[in-house]
Design an enzyme around this catalytic site. Sequence first.
Site, mmCIF file in Angstrom:
data_model
loop_
_atom_site.group_PDB
_atom_site.id
_atom_site.type_symbol
_atom_site.label_atom_id
_atom_site.label_comp_id
_atom_site.label_asym_id
_atom_site.label_seq_id
_atom_site.Cartn_x
_atom_site.Cartn_y
_atom_site.Cartn_z
ATOM 1 N N ARG A 162 0.828 -1.206 0.000
ATOM 2 C CA ARG A 162 0.000 0.000 0.000
ATOM 3 C C ARG A 162 0.863 1.256 0.000
ATOM 4 N NH1 ARG A 162 -4.691 1.644 4.447
ATOM 5 N NH2 ARG A 162 -5.146 3.698 3.581
ATOM 6 N N ASN B 194 -10.719 -4.182 -1.269
ATOM 7 C CA ASN B 194 -10.590 -3.183 -2.335
ATOM 8 C C ASN B 194 -9.657 -3.650 -3.448
ATOM 9 O OD1 ASN B 194 -12.278 -1.024 -1.484
ATOM 10 N ND2 ASN B 194 -10.805 -0.516 0.119
ATOM 11 N N CYS C 160 -19.262 -1.760 0.826
ATOM 12 C CA CYS C 160 -18.419 -0.609 1.138
ATOM 13 C C CYS C 160 -19.091 0.153 2.273
ATOM 14 C CB CYS C 160 -18.259 0.278 -0.096
ATOM 15 S SG CYS C 160 -17.237 1.748 0.158
ATOM 16 N N HIS D 257 -16.555 3.617 -4.765
ATOM 17 C CA HIS D 257 -15.650 4.754 -4.596
ATOM 18 C C HIS D 257 -15.819 5.800 -5.702
ATOM 19 C CE1 HIS D 257 -12.672 2.628 -1.646
ATOM 20 N NE2 HIS D 257 -13.939 2.625 -1.243
ATOM 21 N N TYR E 218 -14.278 10.269 -2.141
ATOM 22 C CA TYR E 218 -13.361 9.792 -3.178
ATOM 23 C C TYR E 218 -13.448 10.640 -4.445
ATOM 24 C CZ TYR E 218 -12.324 5.650 -0.424
ATOM 25 O OH TYR E 218 -11.897 4.809 0.564
#
Length: 421
Positions: free
Chosen positions: A90, A144, A164, A194, A244
């Site tokens: 990440r 995700n 989500c 998102h 987002y």
Amino acid sequence: MKLTVVGGGSTYTPELIDGFARLRDALPVEELVLVDPAAERLELVGGLARRIFARQGHGGRIVTTSDLDAGVEGADAVLLQLRVGGQAAREQDETWPLECGCVGQETTGAGGLAKALRTVPVVLDIAERVRRANPRAWIIDFTNPVGIVTRALLQEGHRAVGLCNVAIGFQRKFAALLGVAPLDVHLDHVGLNHLTWETGVRLGGPEGEDVLPKLLARHGDAIADDLHLPRSLVDRLGVVPSYYLRYYYAHDEVVRELRTKPSRAAEVVAMERQLLQMYGDPALDEKPALLARRGGAYYSEAAVDLAAALLGGGGSPYQVVNAYNKGTLPFLPDDAVIEVQAAVGPHGPTPLPVPEVDPLYAGLMANVTAYEELALSAALRGGRDRVFRALLAHPLIGQYAYADTLTDQLIAHNREHLAWA
């Protein structure tokens, strides 16, 4: 009832456990299995999970294991919350795209594609093993990028629903502003994972009064501040975009910010270190306050609600989920995965009708849907050209020179996770 959580060693799992304990009447779990290859973390999380159950008087059995096949055997539902490559991957997703002036984020843009390429093959392998263990088991995907992962699962015929926490977060926030119970708030929620907008806020259900205009008039400043977008933009849109959307509406501003502060991954790593130390305290028998900063607020309540509906024990009649489009949004392919309100029951989700979508939002949704199709092709089939095509199609990239450079960087940073590289 047996539930299995794959990725059960996550520091976020105690939030899920707390929800299972508090909402046991809606979802009477008899056996909860936490599966994770990280044995040391799993032991710490599992110990706290058992203490939370005990404190709240839950009689269910909690089992921890690193054996996936044993963990999913006989499970009625399997929740996926895994992170292939961990926080180290990440960290890379959030940093190397910035070198090209593109947003660095783990679920969208080049970083989101990298996560999809790492994740989809692993999730499909897990799902196939779940199907062998119990063909009727439901898979609830919180991993995700949820839209792409859920589409991969559905294409392979799995009984899967994507979840989500953005919608339930808005529901809770709006309920507090309106002074009503959360279950009295029904969102007209439309988009892709998102990439969503709240186009209506109704009291009492899908046919209730739309109070969104009043909400924006009275609380527009607070809503805009939470989104880190100007109030003037929210007023001009007349809807509430998810946070987002800031990556799209204020891309260059976000890039400048990200270049001047530590990555979110670095913050989470430091937080996880503290949380794991807390979890090791045998006196701790509730989720610590620090966990609220970890992310995923209200996921436990959304997960319990969805699992209860899918397994026939109750749950809210309407829930925001990720499911096949099947004509709900006529400007998208039937096999696109959309995030909308749906009627949910043992048969799965059935999206509710959606009023005509403003071209301002429909155009962006169509663009990102095309990217997601290309991203899934790259995840399933590999190859530099497929990665390049997906990056070139993404509205946050779109220039061939950036797409070329980002393709090379993505492959270089993820080679150990890409069987074809």
